[in-house]
Structures are given as structure tokens and as C-alpha cells.
Design a protein around this motif. Structure first.
Motif, PDB file in Angstrom:
ATOM      1  N   UNK A 115       6.849   7.522  -1.660  1.00 57.93           N
ATOM      2  CA  UNK A 115       7.172   6.648  -1.338  1.00 57.93           C
ATOM      3  C   UNK A 115       5.518   6.285  -0.574  1.00 57.93           C
ATOM      4  N   UNK A 116       5.252   4.726  -0.651  1.00 55.23           N
ATOM      5  CA  UNK A 116       3.552   4.745   0.197  1.00 55.23           C
ATOM      6  C   UNK A 116       3.762   2.923   1.488  1.00 55.23           C
ATOM      7  N   UNK A 117       3.103   3.010   2.190  1.00 52.34           N
ATOM      8  CA  UNK A 117       3.485   1.520   2.370  1.00 52.34           C
ATOM      9  C   UNK A 117       2.699   0.587   1.920  1.00 52.34           C
ATOM     10  N   UNK A 118       1.393   0.668   1.036  1.00 53.37           N
ATOM     11  CA  UNK A 118       1.205   0.717   0.459  1.00 53.37           C
ATOM     12  C   UNK A 118       0.225   0.405  -0.956  1.00 53.37           C
ATOM     13  N   UNK A 119      -0.386  -0.341  -2.220  1.00 51.72           N
ATOM     14  CA  UNK A 119      -0.872   0.283  -3.154  1.00 51.72           C
ATOM     15  C   UNK A 119      -2.026   1.601  -3.661  1.00 51.72           C
ATOM     16  N   UNK A 120      -2.652   1.320  -2.200  1.00 54.51           N
ATOM     17  CA  UNK A 120      -3.482   2.487  -2.315  1.00 54.51           C
ATOM     18  C   UNK A 120      -2.371   3.763  -2.457  1.00 54.51           C
ATOM     19  N   UNK A 121      -2.240   3.937  -1.172  1.00 54.48           N
ATOM     20  CA  UNK A 121      -1.284   4.309  -1.090  1.00 54.48           C
ATOM     21  C   UNK A 121      -0.590   5.728  -2.600  1.00 54.48           C
ATOM     22  N   UNK A 122      -0.093   4.213  -3.412  1.00 51.79           N
ATOM     23  CA  UNK A 122       0.647   5.205  -4.329  1.00 51.79           C
ATOM     24  C   UNK A 122       0.048   5.703  -5.299  1.00 51.79           C
ATOM     25  N   UNK A 123      -1.988   5.233  -5.079  1.00 52.97           N
ATOM     26  CA  UNK A 123      -3.306   5.554  -6.121  1.00 52.97           C
ATOM     27  C   UNK A 123      -2.982   7.859  -5.977  1.00 52.97           C
ATOM     28  N   UNK A 124      -3.115   7.456  -4.397  1.00 46.68           N
ATOM     29  CA  UNK A 124      -3.454   9.064  -3.702  1.00 46.68           C
ATOM     30  C   UNK A 124      -2.436   9.913  -4.232  1.00 46.68           C
ATOM     31  N   UNK A 125      -1.464   9.742  -4.289  1.00 49.94           N
ATOM     32  CA  UNK A 125      -0.417  10.099  -4.661  1.00 49.94           C
ATOM     33  C   UNK A 125      -0.277  10.600  -5.946  1.00 49.94           C
ATOM     34  N   UNK A 126      -0.686   9.640  -7.320  1.00 48.54           N
ATOM     35  CA  UNK A 126      -1.264   9.333  -8.595  1.00 48.54           C
ATOM     36  C   UNK A 126      -2.155  10.986  -8.716  1.00 48.54           C
ATOM     37  N   UNK A 127      -3.298  10.667  -7.329  1.00 51.70           N
ATOM     38  CA  UNK A 127      -4.493  11.744  -7.562  1.00 51.70           C
ATOM     39  C   UNK A 127      -3.755  12.761  -7.685  1.00 51.70           C
ATOM     40  N   UNK A 128      -2.606  13.246  -6.496  1.00 58.08           N
ATOM     41  CA  UNK A 128      -2.210  14.633  -6.493  1.00 58.08           C
ATOM     42  C   UNK A 128      -1.099  14.884  -7.095  1.00 58.08           C
ATOM     43  N   UNK A 129      -0.242  14.035  -8.260  1.00 57.82           N
ATOM     44  CA  UNK A 129       0.181  14.523  -9.033  1.00 57.82           C
ATOM     45  C   UNK A 129      -0.736  15.036 -10.726  1.00 57.82           C
TER      46      UNK A 129
END
Ligand code: TNX
Length: 516
Positions: free
Chosen positions: A122-136
Motif C-alpha cells: 500500500x502506498x499513496x504515491x508511486x514512489x512508495x511502491x518503488x521503495x516497497x519493491x526495494x524492500x522486497x
């Protein structure tokens, strides 16, 4: 018969120990994330990355789809993921991207929830999704980088909520002292992105080389870009190449900050055009391939110089979508102080006229700062205080803590040590909000770690100076101060060394860390 039974048992034991090993790797990965998340809780079980995986990007946002595609590429060695958009209702197995409204996440935060069947981001903006993927990527095992023999990877079930401490987090690469081509620069950008950094500052001009094509002033690159420290051929970016870099960075949520250093550090420009010098009838200064600083200056009392700057900024602003242009301003040792101040007062409005915000090295605080101008602190501790007194924000780049060209210790072959030796602990154990008297968290726009390249020639040299200190700076910029502690960090870093090794990164194996 007996042989068969023995064989079956052997296979079973291998499979069992294999899955045990995979589980252990996933458990470890969860415990060793860098930068450390704001909140992270381990849940029971593992998500198995194998076979076919459905990925749903509920709102179909184009940037988020690109991020999802990066994840698809990442898991390719073990799983075939397919992307759908549209309603997330009834989506119970696979990977789900959901845009939410949660102001605590800001523009860059994310929530990552992993169970044995479903990964929800979950994220508000695309950057948040990108950082989640870096965590994954860090939750996946190191062999994602170098081995395709495994049939599946495991991700530890967990619940993570994460967002950054500082708005600007990044690194500067000096492409003037030694030139680095587009591929090296993209690799550099990859490194920043992997650790959730969002700023790439390019030091595009200095005494030793002018590296960005300016169409109205072609000799800047033809002449000024033709050499580098030690006398090599130098090089430069065409505007097309620069745009390519900017776009590559943007796809990784990184803003490029271009720097044209002035009025000092300008020998390459002065050697290209007589009219930038105060005595144009004298012979032109020669191209410079040494490493001294502070001997050059644009002629600040010459009107033509401001026309030149206007042309340069106009072209640079037109190819720079980010909000900032950096005008240097450091070590103008041969520019009289009054002239320096007048110069900076005059150049700032040229930048804002083209719709950009000014950044300058901390000496710029001696001038009258325009609203929005940011001072980048590197050495003098009074300058950032002067900037703050004028209502400005500060980027923290204190040389004695974050200069990536500083040697680790007296045995380091590359680099310099004028500011300090910077061992890994020294790079990690400090707080930007308490380092300089009068500079508090609310005054700080962010943290940028510069790599000056007087002694740095190859990509391998770059990696050796960046790793592992870049990870310290990524964590200082991202993670809450209360979550940071060297004793705990060095254990995470030791484990993370496996990921650096798997990528073939040439890193400094500090004795302060018990590398795995
Ligand atoms: C100081 S930092 C400089 C650079 C050098 C660097 C070497 C700054 C704003 N100026 O010109 O490359 O030291 O560490």
C-alpha cells in the motif's frame, strides 16, 4: 529396492535441508534490512516465490505499473508473474498494489504486508511502491543476483510500515575531475535507488573539465571537456545523453541536480572562451589536469559573463525536469569577497527566472539568499547558520562524515584525507540534526554524500569508496534516529555483505564488521 529407499530418503533429506536453508535465508533477510524500516514485525510463514504469480495494480497508474514490472523482472529466474489491473476485490493470492490515503506515508512511504499466499503493498504515491519493491528485493535471497539454479525463493511473512526521515537523500558524483560515461552513471543511479535515495547530484563542471553540452557555447565541451585529472581524454554528455540519464533516474524516483560550479572552479570554461576572463587580450589560461583548488574565477565584473551564465542556465533548465539547479560557489579563493557576494546576488535570479530553485555550497550564505535557495553545508560550520538566519534550508554534506572520497584509514590506496579518515563506524555514528550548532532537523532538507574523483578513475574505484559507506548515509537519511545504533547496524551490514558479493560489487571489507 534398498537402493531405492536409500535414494528416496536422500532426496527427502536434501529437500528438507534445502527448504530449511531457504527459510533460514528468508528469516535472516527480514532481520537485516538497510535502511532499517520504521516498523517491522515478523509474522508466521513464508511467501513462496515460484511458478505462476498474479500481480494486480488496482488503479492501473502508469508509474506504478512500471514499478510492478521491475518486480516481475526480479522474480523471473524462479517465477512467471503476470500483470493485471482493475478491481482488487477477491484477489487473495499473489501480489497486490493498492493506492491508499494515509497521510503518515507521505509521498514515499509504504506498507508491506506479506502472508504465505498474498503480498499487499500500500502506498499513496508511486514512489512508495518503488521503495516497497526495494524492500522486497532485500527480503529475497542474495542469489537473485547471480544464480538461477534455485526453484523457488522464500519471503518471510511480515508487516512493515516505512517512510523516510529526510525529504532529500542522495549522493553527488564528480564527473569533472574524471569523466564517467552514461553506463557508469546509470550503475551509480542503480546503487542509490536500491537504498531508497532520491537525489543524484552531478558535479558537471570544474577546473579540469566541462562535461555538459551547451549548444550556444560549443567550445565548453570541445575544448573544456577534452581532458581530465592526469591528462586523459575527458569527455562530456551531449544534451541527449544527459536527458537519457535524467529519464533513467526519474524511472527510479531520483531527481538529478545538475551543478555548474561558479565563479571559481571554472578553469575549463576560462580556457575555452577569452571573454569569460578579466583580461581577454592576455593569452588564454591552459587546460588544467592537476588537483589544486581555488585558483580560477569567472570575471565577475564583466557583463558578458552574465550573458554566458544566462545561456548556460537556460539550456540546462530546459533539459532538467527537477526543481533544482546547483551553482556551486565553493572555494572561490581568488574572487574578492564583495565581488563574490554581488555575483551570487545576481546569478540567483537567473536561475529562478528559468523556474528553478538555487542550491549553492555553504559559502553562498554570505550572499543575500533568495527565497527557496538551499545551502549545502560541507566545511564551514558558521555558513549553514547564516543560511538558516536568512530562512534557508540546509543540505548536509559535512566533509568529515560524508565525503565518499575520504580514505577509510591510512592504508587506503584511493582517495584523500584532508577532512578526515572515514571508517564505516565513523560514517554511521552521527546525527545530522546535532552535528552543527544551530542546525536542527527542521532546518535540514536532506543529506547528500559527495564522491569527488581526483583519485577515482574506474567503476571499481567508485564502488570501493561507495560501499559500504553509502549504506550508512542511506540509513541516516531514511531511518528514525531512535532505530539507529552502530552495534546493531554492523550486524545487519555484515549480513548485507552477501548481497554485495552476489552483485560482484567491489566493497571495502572493513575490519569493524564481521562479514558473512
Ligand atoms: C573540496 S567540497 C572541494 C572539491 C574537492 C574536494 C576533495 C567542495 C565544495 N570543494 O573541489 O574535490 O574538496 O575532497
Amino acid at each position: 529396492m534398498l537402493k531405492q529407499i536409500v535414494c528416496t530418503i536422500a532426496v527427502a533429506v536434501t529437500l528438507f535441508s534445502c527448504s530449511q536453508k531457504s527459510q533460514q535465508m528468508a528469516d535472516d533477510a527480514f532481520l537485516h534490512l538497510i535502511p532499517k524500516p520504521v516498523q517491522a514485525e515478523r509474522l508466521q510463514g513464508y511467501f513462496n516465490v515460484s511458478g505462476r504469480i498474479a500481480i494486480n495494480v488496482a488503479d492501473g497508474n502508469a508509474q506504478t505499473l512500471q514499478v510492478a514490472d521491475m518486480l516481475i523482472q526480479t522474480v523471473k529466474p524462479v517465477a512467471q508473474a503476470t500483470l493485471t489491473t482493475g478491481t482488487a476485490a477477491g484477489f487473495t493470492s499473489g501480489i497486490l498494489f493498492v493506492t491508499v490515503t494515509d497521510s503518515t506515508l507521505g509521498n514515499e512511504g509504504y506498507i508491506l504486508h506479506v502472508t504465505d499466499s498474498l503480498i499487499t503493498i500500500k502506498a499513496q504515491r508511486p514512489a512508495g511502491f518503488f521503495y516497497a519493491v526495494q524492500t522486497i528485493r532485500q527480503l529475497l535471497p542474495p542469489e537473485q543476483y547471480n544464480n538461477t539454479s534455485h526453484k523457488s525463493w522464500l519471503i518471510a511473512a511480515c508487516s512493515i510500515k516505512d517512510y523516510p526521515l529526510y525529504a532529500l537523500r542522495g549522493s553527488m558524483l564528480d564527473v569533472s575531475r574524471h569523466f564517467f560515461g552514461v553506463e557508469d552513471v546509470k550503475k551509480y543511479i542503480d546503487h542509490l535507488a536500491a537504498y531508497k535515495m532520491n537525489v543524484f547530484h552531478m558535479h558537471l563542471s570544474d577546473d579540469q573539465g566541462w562535461r555538459i553540452e551547451i549548444k550556444k557555447w560549443p567550445k565548453l565541451t570541445e575544448v573544456g571537456g577534452s581532458t581530465q585529472v592526469g591528462g586523459g581524454n575527458g569527455g562530456f554528455y551531449t544534451q541527449e545523453a544527459y536527458k537519457d540519464i535524467v529519464q533513467y533516474a526519474a524511472a527510479r524516483f531520483i531527481t538529478v541536480i545538475p551543478e555548474i560550479d561558479m565563479p571559481g572552479h571554472t578553469n575549463a570554461a576560462l580556457a575555452s572562451y577569452p571573454e569569460l576572463n578579466c583580461n581577454p587580450k592576455d593569452s588564454l589560461p591552459k587546460l588544467y589536469t592537476g588537483t589544486e583548488v581555488g585558483f580560477s574565477s569567472l570575471c565577475t565584473t564583466n557583463e558578458k559573463v552574465y550573458g554566458f551564465i544566462d545561456d548556460v542556465i537556460a539550456e540546462l533548465a530546459a533539459i532538467t525536469p527537477g526543481p533544482y539547479i546547483h551553482i556551486g560557489g565553493d572555494e572561490s579563493l581568488v574572487t574578492p569577497k564583495e565581488e563574490y557576494i554581488k555575483f551570487m546576488n545576481r546569478v540567483q535570479p537567473i536561475v529562478t527566472k528559468y523556474g528553478k530553485q538555487v542550491i549553492g555550497w555553504d559559502e553562498i550564505a554570505n550572499a543575500v539568499l533568495q527565497p527557496g535557495t538551499i545551502a549545502q553545508h560541507w566545511a564551514d560550520t558558521l555558513n549553514p547558520v547564516k543560511a538558516i538566519a536568512q530562512g534557508a534550508k540546509v543540505i548536509m554534506s559535512p566533509a568529515k562524515r560524508v565525503y565518499l572520497d575520504m580514505q577509510y584509514d591510512s592504508t587506503t590506496k584511493l582517495g584523500l584525507h584532508w577532512a578526515s579518515y572515514i571508517e564505516v563506524e565513523h560514517s554511521y555514528s552521527w546525527n545530522p540534526a546535532t552535528l552543527v550548532k544551530g542546525v536542527e532537523q527542521k532546518n535540514i532538507a536532506g543529506l547528500v554524500a559527495p564522491l569527488w574523483t581526483e583519485t577515482i578513475v574506474t567503476r571499481s574505484d567508485i564502488e570501493y569508496m561507495l560501499f559500504p559507506r553509502l549504506l550508512s548515509y542511506a540509513e541516516i537519511g531514511w531511518s528514525p534516529v531512535a532505530n539507529r545504533n552502530w552495534e546493531e547496524y554492523k550486524v545487519r551490514l555484515a549480513h548485507h555483505g552477501l548481497y554485495l558479493k552476489a552483485q560482484g560489487i567491489n566493497f571495502y571489507q572493513s575490519k569493524q564488521v564481521q562479514w558473512k
